[in-house]
Design a protein around this motif. Structure first.
Motif, PDB file in Angstrom:
ATOM      1  N   TYR A 247       0.839  -1.213   0.000  1.00 47.51           N
ATOM      2  CA  TYR A 247       0.000   0.000   0.000  1.00 47.51           C
ATOM      3  C   TYR A 247       0.870   1.258   0.000  1.00 47.51           C
ATOM      4  O   TYR A 247       0.667   2.178  -0.810  1.00 47.51           O
ATOM      5  N   SER A 250       2.606   1.743  -3.294  1.00 48.96           N
ATOM      6  CA  SER A 250       1.677   2.162  -4.345  1.00 48.96           C
ATOM      7  C   SER A 250       1.280   3.625  -4.193  1.00 48.96           C
ATOM      8  O   SER A 250       1.183   4.356  -5.193  1.00 48.96           O
ATOM      9  N   GLU A 254       2.518   5.815  -7.278  1.00 45.60           N
ATOM     10  CA  GLU A 254       1.380   6.091  -8.151  1.00 45.60           C
ATOM     11  C   GLU A 254       1.607   5.501  -9.558  1.00 45.60           C
ATOM     12  O   GLU A 254       1.697   6.209 -10.559  1.00 45.60           O
ATOM     13  N   TYR A 305      -6.019  -6.483  -4.249  1.00 47.27           N
ATOM     14  CA  TYR A 305      -5.112  -5.368  -4.537  1.00 47.27           C
ATOM     15  C   TYR A 305      -5.463  -4.692  -5.858  1.00 47.27           C
ATOM     16  O   TYR A 305      -5.524  -3.463  -5.952  1.00 47.27           O
ATOM     17  N   LYS A 306      -5.682  -5.486  -6.905  1.00 42.86           N
ATOM     18  CA  LYS A 306      -6.043  -4.919  -8.212  1.00 42.86           C
ATOM     19  C   LYS A 306      -7.309  -4.086  -8.100  1.00 42.86           C
ATOM     20  O   LYS A 306      -7.412  -3.004  -8.700  1.00 42.86           O
ATOM     21  N   PHE A 309      -6.457  -0.774  -6.434  1.00 42.49           N
ATOM     22  CA  PHE A 309      -5.667   0.094  -7.300  1.00 42.49           C
ATOM     23  C   PHE A 309      -6.572   0.782  -8.318  1.00 42.49           C
ATOM     24  O   PHE A 309      -6.468   1.993  -8.543  1.00 42.49           O
ATOM     25  N   GLY A 317      -5.480  -1.989 -13.771  1.00 42.20           N
ATOM     26  CA  GLY A 317      -4.913  -2.987 -12.869  1.00 42.20           C
ATOM     27  C   GLY A 317      -5.342  -4.366 -13.336  1.00 42.20           C
ATOM     28  O   GLY A 317      -6.473  -4.538 -13.824  1.00 42.20           O
TER      29      GLY A 317
END
Length: 356
Positions: A247, A250, A254, A305-306, A309, A317
């Motif tokens: 996290y 990411s 970005e 996660y995808k 995102f 993603g």
């Protein structure tokens, strides 16, 4: 016959490679199966051969033994200086979570793998891909239709190959690697069973791909409500150190787009609740075509996660499901995963920059 004292990290396949004997010989001599966990400190018999200390290394046949955090630590030391490595976090049991970075371009892309303990073969795939990509770049060779030298001027590739080192270790080596308190805890989560090959969670029984604030409550309502080998999303989103590490990375970088590798079904998932950019469908089809996979809009689940995102950045993603069979896929599946996975990974590097 050699008497060999089992060490932490040993598996039947690793010992067979080290002593250059077949796994069948080793299993027969010790009345074991490939599913047997070797307990450190015990002694096994190894048929004597001319070479008794063969180094553990990959061959052109692909992955030949279990690839986990120990192998990653050794692999990290052999990477060329052009690949930057950084520890971005620590697992529940204190293992490092490594980030590798290559290239200097403005387009930032993230590859990640082994979110689930029994999907460790994708860690091997990403590390082998990274080694080969840099080798091609240094020798100024094309790889399929891609020019690595040009790509690394346009792209900065981030790779987190082993998100869940504790879960992978548990799947590969069993609970004998844990101290008594932690062993009692995971044995309880596992229903008293000493077989962890189905385990996908981290060491606290939390599924790291159900930890994300994107439909987390809805997903939790249909999932286990306490620590479990799979699908338990934790007490709240982003409680686990492994998820927090990804996290923070990411949010800091970005990324233009991300690929999260899992292993089951040879599919590419590209959508989430209609929040993905309109280009995602075509990009998903391109990835699927490159690997001879099937493009799928939505997995029918949330909190991955995808999903997070896409929801957070409104950028593409993808969840990539490599391999066919039952997890954990055996090392013998690595050839198919390599042949299908490499073109897909290369294709993803050619996508447009969504941060512009």
């Amino acid at each position: 016959m050699i008497k060999y004292n089992v060490k932490q990290g040993d598996t039947v396949r690793k010992i067979a490679v080290r002593f250059q004997v077949s796994t069948e010989q080793l299993l027969s001599r010790n009345n074991m199966s490939l599913e047997t966990y070797l307990e450190p400190g015990t002694t096994i018999l190894v048929p004597k051969t001319e070479q008794t200390n063969h180094p553990l290394r990959e061959t052109q046949t692909g992955c030949v033994y279990e690839y986990g955090w120990r192998e990653l630590e050794e692999d990290r030391k052999s990477l060329p200086s052009s690949i930057y490595s950084e520890q971005i976090g620590t697992s529940v049991l204190g293992k490092p979570i490594w980030l590798f970075r290559a290239g200097s371009g403005p387009k930032k892309i993230l590859f990640s793998a082994a979110w689930h303990g029994n999907e460790w073969l994708n860690t091997w795939l990403l590390m082998s891909f990274l080694h080969m990509f840099i080798s091609k770049e240094e020798s100024k060779e094309h790889w399929y239709d891609v020019n690595p030298e040009t790509i690394l001027q346009e792209v900065t590739l981030y790779v987190v190959p082993l998100v869940n080192p504790d879960g992978v270790e548990l799947v590969q080596e069993g609970a004998a690697v844990l101290d008594k308190e932690k062993k009692d805890e995971v044995m309880k989560i596992n229903g008293g069973m000493n077989d962890f090959r189905h385990w996908s969670a981290n060491a606290r029984g939390v599924d790291l791909n159900h930890q994300w604030p994107a439909g987390w409550k809805e997903e939790a309502a249909g999932s286990p409500d306490c620590p479990f080998p799979r699908h338990y999303g934790g007490e709240a989103p982003l409680t686990e150190p492994e998820a927090k590490a990804v996290y923070q990375l990411s949010m800091q970088e970005e990324f233009s787009h991300v690929l999260a590798l899992h292993s089951q079904g040879e599919e590419v998932y590209w959508g989430y609740s209609g929040l993905e950019p309109p280009e995602s469908a075509e990009l998903g089809r391109r990835l699927a075509a490159a690997g001879s996979f099937r493009p799928v809009e939505d997995a029918g689940s949330s909190a991955g996660y995808k999903d997070w995102f896409i929801k957070t950045f409104r950028r593409p993603g993808f969840t990539i499901e490599t391999g066919v069979g039952m997890n954990p896929l055996p090392p013998e599946a690595s050839a198919r995963i390599w042949v299908t996975g490499v073109p897909l990974l290369l294709e993803s590097l050619t996508f447009t920059n969504f941060t512009k």
